[in-house]
Design an enzyme around this catalytic site. Sequence first.
Site, PDB file in Angstrom:
ATOM      1  N   LYS A  71       0.810  -1.234   0.000  1.00 37.76           N
ATOM      2  CA  LYS A  71       0.000   0.000   0.000  1.00 37.76           C
ATOM      3  C   LYS A  71       0.839   1.279   0.000  1.00 37.76           C
ATOM      4  CE  LYS A  71      -4.377  -1.673   1.849  1.00 37.76           C
ATOM      5  NZ  LYS A  71      -5.441  -1.418   2.846  1.00 37.76           N
ATOM      6  N   ASP A 107     -10.529   2.960   1.593  1.00 36.33           N
ATOM      7  CA  ASP A 107     -10.820   2.311   2.885  1.00 36.33           C
ATOM      8  C   ASP A 107     -11.672   3.211   3.785  1.00 36.33           C
ATOM      9  OD1 ASP A 107      -9.542  -0.112   2.438  1.00 36.33           O
ATOM     10  OD2 ASP A 107      -7.606   0.630   3.133  1.00 36.33           O
TER      11      ASP A 107
END
Length: 279
Positions: A71, A107
């Site tokens: 990420k 997210d």
Amino acid sequence: MILSGKAKLAGVLGWPVGHSRSPRLHGFWLDRHGIDGAYLPLPVRPERFKAAVRALADLGFRGANVTVPHKLAAGELADRLTERARAIGAVNTLVFGEDGILGDNTDGVGFLENLRAEAPAWQPSDGPAVVLGAGGAARAVLVALRDAGVPEVRLVNRTRATADRLAAELGGTLRPLDWSARADALAGSRLLVNTTSLGMAGQPALALDLAALPPEAVVADLVYSPLTTPLLAGAAAQGNRTVDGLGMLLHQAVPGFAAWFGIEPQVTPELRDFVLADE
Ligand code: ATR
């Protein structure tokens, strides 16, 4: 699944990636909408990540999700970042376009959309939120709550220095607190979010006295294995509304699917059951 020469392709990059539910989740939507496309598991070692992403772009992929441990690397590699990806400091969704690679992080919005769906009475302006944990998952939740207009977020973390650093970076409404203050921090709150791994299968339960939690507060756990964590069971037993962690996973997938395949998909109980049936 039968593909044409024009099939739209995407996937999830991770190492390992075998545990990912994303292929099943996106596969459900592709099938449901009869889309000429595919979403693949893409296991890539960290040292090969950047080369693999460039290869996917060259191969005509529309983009990819990015999971552990890529990420941060995805954020470095992207040509452009969305505002929220920049604020969160990590990327979970890549979109390949004419003008290069866009890095996004869905997210936080996935967390918020799920909260709105599962606890529709909750409003950001209702009052303070308590967030447990200050790691990567917490960053997404904190940025989402800040951007939604939550007036105060009490950030409780085992390592106080990490909470202090995050509060200094994200600013304004964040109030760092010691881990030992977590039960008292619940007084007057309207939302409690566990972003730590406590309560996950194989991990210790989260030890937290909920006595000070107001009855109208919503309790959300990012852990989704098990779906009903000891925290959620305790909160439900005293009458608080609870939100489990699976919905966030489903909702965070929506923007990527829409960008790659051109249709905004729905998160439905049927989708939830389908993803759970893979246990
Ligand atoms: P993620 O990406 O899932 O957020 P992470 O970045 O490793 O994972 O963050 C894990 C979070 O859970 C951290 O806030 C961590 O606290 P520390 O900053 O003190 O490490 C928290 N955490 C993990 N195990 C914990 C435990 N046994 N008790 C309390 N907090 C814990």
